[in-house]
Design a protein around this motif. Structure first.
Motif, PDB file in Angstrom:
ATOM      1  N   GLU A   2       0.650  -1.387   0.201  1.00 32.04           N
ATOM      2  CA  GLU A   2      -0.007  -0.016  -0.010  1.00 32.04           C
ATOM      3  C   GLU A   2       0.836   1.209  -0.040  1.00 32.04           C
ATOM      4  O   GLU A   2       0.512   2.299  -0.664  1.00 32.04           O
ATOM      5  CB  GLU A   2      -1.082  -0.098   1.342  1.00 32.04           C
ATOM      6  CG  GLU A   2      -1.910  -1.107   1.230  1.00 32.04           C
ATOM      7  CD  GLU A   2      -2.844  -0.815   0.342  1.00 32.04           C
ATOM      8  OE1 GLU A   2      -3.052   0.310  -0.142  1.00 32.04           O
ATOM      9  OE2 GLU A   2      -3.318  -1.857  -0.233  1.00 32.04           O
ATOM     10  N   GLN A  35     -15.436   0.926  13.218  1.00 28.41           N
ATOM     11  CA  GLN A  35     -14.789   0.208  12.271  1.00 28.41           C
ATOM     12  C   GLN A  35     -15.013   0.409  10.635  1.00 28.41           C
ATOM     13  O   GLN A  35     -14.040   0.565   9.963  1.00 28.41           O
ATOM     14  CB  GLN A  35     -14.901  -1.285  12.286  1.00 28.41           C
ATOM     15  CG  GLN A  35     -14.283  -1.934  13.588  1.00 28.41           C
ATOM     16  CD  GLN A  35     -14.578  -3.274  14.083  1.00 28.41           C
ATOM     17  OE1 GLN A  35     -15.335  -3.860  13.321  1.00 28.41           O
ATOM     18  NE2 GLN A  35     -14.146  -3.862  15.215  1.00 28.41           N
ATOM     19  N   HIS A  36     -16.322   0.500  10.679  1.00 31.54           N
ATOM     20  CA  HIS A  36     -16.747   1.046   9.181  1.00 31.54           C
ATOM     21  C   HIS A  36     -16.211   2.521   8.707  1.00 31.54           C
ATOM     22  O   HIS A  36     -15.489   2.475   7.826  1.00 31.54           O
ATOM     23  CB  HIS A  36     -18.276   1.275   8.987  1.00 31.54           C
ATOM     24  CG  HIS A  36     -18.548   1.770   7.747  1.00 31.54           C
ATOM     25  ND1 HIS A  36     -18.887   0.848   6.505  1.00 31.54           N
ATOM     26  CD2 HIS A  36     -19.176   2.916   7.272  1.00 31.54           C
ATOM     27  CE1 HIS A  36     -19.293   1.589   5.741  1.00 31.54           C
ATOM     28  NE2 HIS A  36     -19.553   2.716   6.201  1.00 31.54           N
ATOM     29  N   CYS A  37     -15.937   3.409   9.944  1.00 33.34           N
ATOM     30  CA  CYS A  37     -15.353   4.757   9.317  1.00 33.34           C
ATOM     31  C   CYS A  37     -13.885   4.509   9.416  1.00 33.34           C
ATOM     32  O   CYS A  37     -13.374   5.368   8.216  1.00 33.34           O
ATOM     33  CB  CYS A  37     -15.789   5.663  10.569  1.00 33.34           C
ATOM     34  SG  CYS A  37     -17.311   5.878  10.805  1.00 33.34           S
ATOM     35  N   SER A  39     -12.052   2.150   8.382  1.00 36.18           N
ATOM     36  CA  SER A  39     -11.766   1.314   7.253  1.00 36.18           C
ATOM     37  C   SER A  39     -11.225   2.033   6.051  1.00 36.18           C
ATOM     38  O   SER A  39     -10.654   1.606   5.111  1.00 36.18           O
ATOM     39  CB  SER A  39     -12.695   0.436   7.087  1.00 36.18           C
ATOM     40  OG  SER A  39     -13.078  -0.681   7.786  1.00 36.18           O
ATOM     41  N   SER A  40     -11.731   3.425   5.998  1.00 40.88           N
ATOM     42  CA  SER A  40     -11.499   4.096   4.725  1.00 40.88           C
ATOM     43  C   SER A  40     -10.225   4.986   4.994  1.00 40.88           C
ATOM     44  O   SER A  40      -9.557   5.528   4.037  1.00 40.88           O
ATOM     45  CB  SER A  40     -12.551   5.168   4.483  1.00 40.88           C
ATOM     46  OG  SER A  40     -12.597   6.072   5.533  1.00 40.88           O
ATOM     47  N   LEU A  41      -9.397   4.785   6.163  1.00 38.68           N
ATOM     48  CA  LEU A  41      -8.203   5.685   6.461  1.00 38.68           C
ATOM     49  C   LEU A  41      -7.302   4.753   5.821  1.00 38.68           C
ATOM     50  O   LEU A  41      -7.173   3.573   5.771  1.00 38.68           O
ATOM     51  CB  LEU A  41      -8.154   5.720   7.639  1.00 38.68           C
ATOM     52  CG  LEU A  41      -9.213   6.879   8.517  1.00 38.68           C
ATOM     53  CD1 LEU A  41      -8.842   6.877   9.972  1.00 38.68           C
ATOM     54  CD2 LEU A  41      -9.275   7.977   7.856  1.00 38.68           C
ATOM     55  N   SER A  42      -6.140   5.517   5.682  1.00 39.00           N
ATOM     56  CA  SER A  42      -4.903   4.827   5.079  1.00 39.00           C
ATOM     57  C   SER A  42      -4.256   3.944   6.255  1.00 39.00           C
ATOM     58  O   SER A  42      -4.284   4.252   7.295  1.00 39.00           O
ATOM     59  CB  SER A  42      -3.698   5.745   4.651  1.00 39.00           C
ATOM     60  OG  SER A  42      -3.243   6.320   5.822  1.00 39.00           O
ATOM     61  N   CYS A  62     -10.508  -5.499   9.629  1.00 34.39           N
ATOM     62  CA  CYS A  62      -9.995  -4.490   8.602  1.00 34.39           C
ATOM     63  C   CYS A  62      -9.627  -4.819   7.502  1.00 34.39           C
ATOM     64  O   CYS A  62      -8.910  -5.951   7.277  1.00 34.39           O
ATOM     65  CB  CYS A  62      -8.831  -3.820   9.230  1.00 34.39           C
ATOM     66  SG  CYS A  62      -7.886  -2.180   8.433  1.00 34.39           S
TER      67      CYS A  62
END
Length: 381
Positions: A2, A35-37, A39-42, A62
């Motif tokens: 990543e 966790q849903h929020c 998950s979009s972070l790097s 994750c």
């Protein structure tokens, strides 16, 4: 992978404020919503902020980031008269977020694993250990024992998500110097040499569907090659748009190419432009684009199927004499000459971004693959 591995001031053992140990992920939110929020972070941000976020990064909840998986061998060369070790290969994973190597769990001990990379009788030549990735699994399919016999009666498979090893179905003729690849989650093994050369084995093609239920696992015979010319070397068979593409000789030399159409169960000649530019190790990104390294020039190119030509992506001195490449997550990862390091090329950037990963001290890289990260207990606390 990543992110670009970098030198960091923090490590996995850095201490955060002890008060965060029992904190929720996001104050005021239930964990499933938090966790849903998150998950979009790097991944690099999740790793750096606090222990709860780091634990989440390496948890099953994750989405996994890509890591490197490498077959490594000690640098010491065996000498004539020395007792030949029965196994000279170790398995490691490189986490690009923490920039750290972690050994994989030990493979099954029954039957004993004998994988030899070097033999004192062949100091100028490494013995091939053939591995590939299939449906997010690492698969070892062919190798040589300390007694110079085929080492694997069955494929040895590692599953990162469960951090576990298992054996696949027994191979009809355990072999070396074969062509191995995958298309659509199906593993293919073509040609090769068993304990002795046999023409029917050298012309054979077999497949194993890893995603079937275990009780239905078996090797199936498919259309044979026209001759045994693909048993000369251990080569990669590259999955590309429903077909399996391979050449019979490694490197920048005159070679013959063949293409297997999976849907039609039929072999066909490789397009002239494809075989002409196949001058080194090759790999496919998501089975849609083939990349090849010209081991003499050090150029990385991708294949244009419509024009039957190779288009140069970049040229790097570090890629000269590259021994193997893998593709995944928008990156091409190449094993450098003598396995001294791994060169990572981000082909999504223009110009392509490049960095290097050094193996653990005292080790050299035999092969590298790109797979989702393991769930690591050590990094979740």
């Amino acid at each position: 992978m990543e992110t670009r591995p970098q030198c960091r001031n923090r490590t996995t053992n850095d201490s955060f404020d002890d008060t965060d140990e029992n904190e929720t992920l996001l104050p005021g939110l239930p964990d499933d919503l938090a966790q849903h929020c998150l998950s979009s972070l790097s991944p690099s941000l999740l790793f750096s902020v606090c222990h709860p976020w780091r634990r989440f990064l390496y948890s099953p909840s994750c989405p996994p980031f890509f890591s490197l998986y490498a077959l490594l061998s000690p640098l010491q060369n065996p000498t004539p008269g020395q007792v030949v070790p029965q196994n000279t290969v170790e398995f490691f994973s490189f986490d690009p977020i923490s920039s750290s190597w972690t050994p994989l769990p030990s493979p099954p001990q029954h039957p004993p694993l004998h994988l030899l990379h070097r033999h004192p009788s062949f100091l100028s030549r490494n013995l091939p250990i053939q591995s590939l990735t299939v449906s997010n699994h690492l698969v070892l399919i062919a190798a040589t024992t300390h007694k110079l016999f085929p080492a694997l009666p069955s494929p040895l498979v590692f599953h990162p998500e469960s951090s576990s090893w298992f054996y696949g179905p027994q191979i009809s003729t355990p072999r070396r110097w074969c062509a191995t690849g995958s298309v659509g989650g199906v593993l293919y093994m073509a040609s090769g040499v068993g304990s002795l050369y046999k023409g029917d084995v050298a012309r054979s093609l077999e497949q194993w569907e890893l995603n079937k239920k275990r009780e239905n696992w078996r090797w199936e015979n498919k259309a044979q090659l026209k001759d045994g010319r693909f048993s000369r070397e251990a080569v990669e068979a590259v999955g590309y748009r429903g077909k399996l593409c391979m050449v019979n000789v490694k490197g920048n030399a005159v070679k013959e190419g063949a293409v297997y159409d999976v849907g039609l169960d039929k072999w066909e000649d490789m397009p002239q432009g494809m075989v002409a530019g196949w001058n080194g190790p090759a790999a496919a990104m998501d089975e849609d684009v083939i990349y090849v390294v010209d081991e003499v020039k050090g150029s990385l190119s991708k294949y244009d199927g419509e024009r039957d030509c190779w288009v140069e992506v970049t040229e790097l001195g570090q890629l000269k004499r590259a021994e193997q490449i893998a593709a995944g997550g928008g990156k091409i990862c190449a094993v450098s000459e003598k396995g001294e390091r791994i060169i990572v090329v981000d082909v999504g950037d223009k110009p392509a971004r490049v960095w290097e990963v050094a193996p653990p001290r005292g080790m050299e890289v035999v092969a590298v693959h790109v797979l989702p990260r393991m769930i690591s207990i050590d990094k979740t606390s």
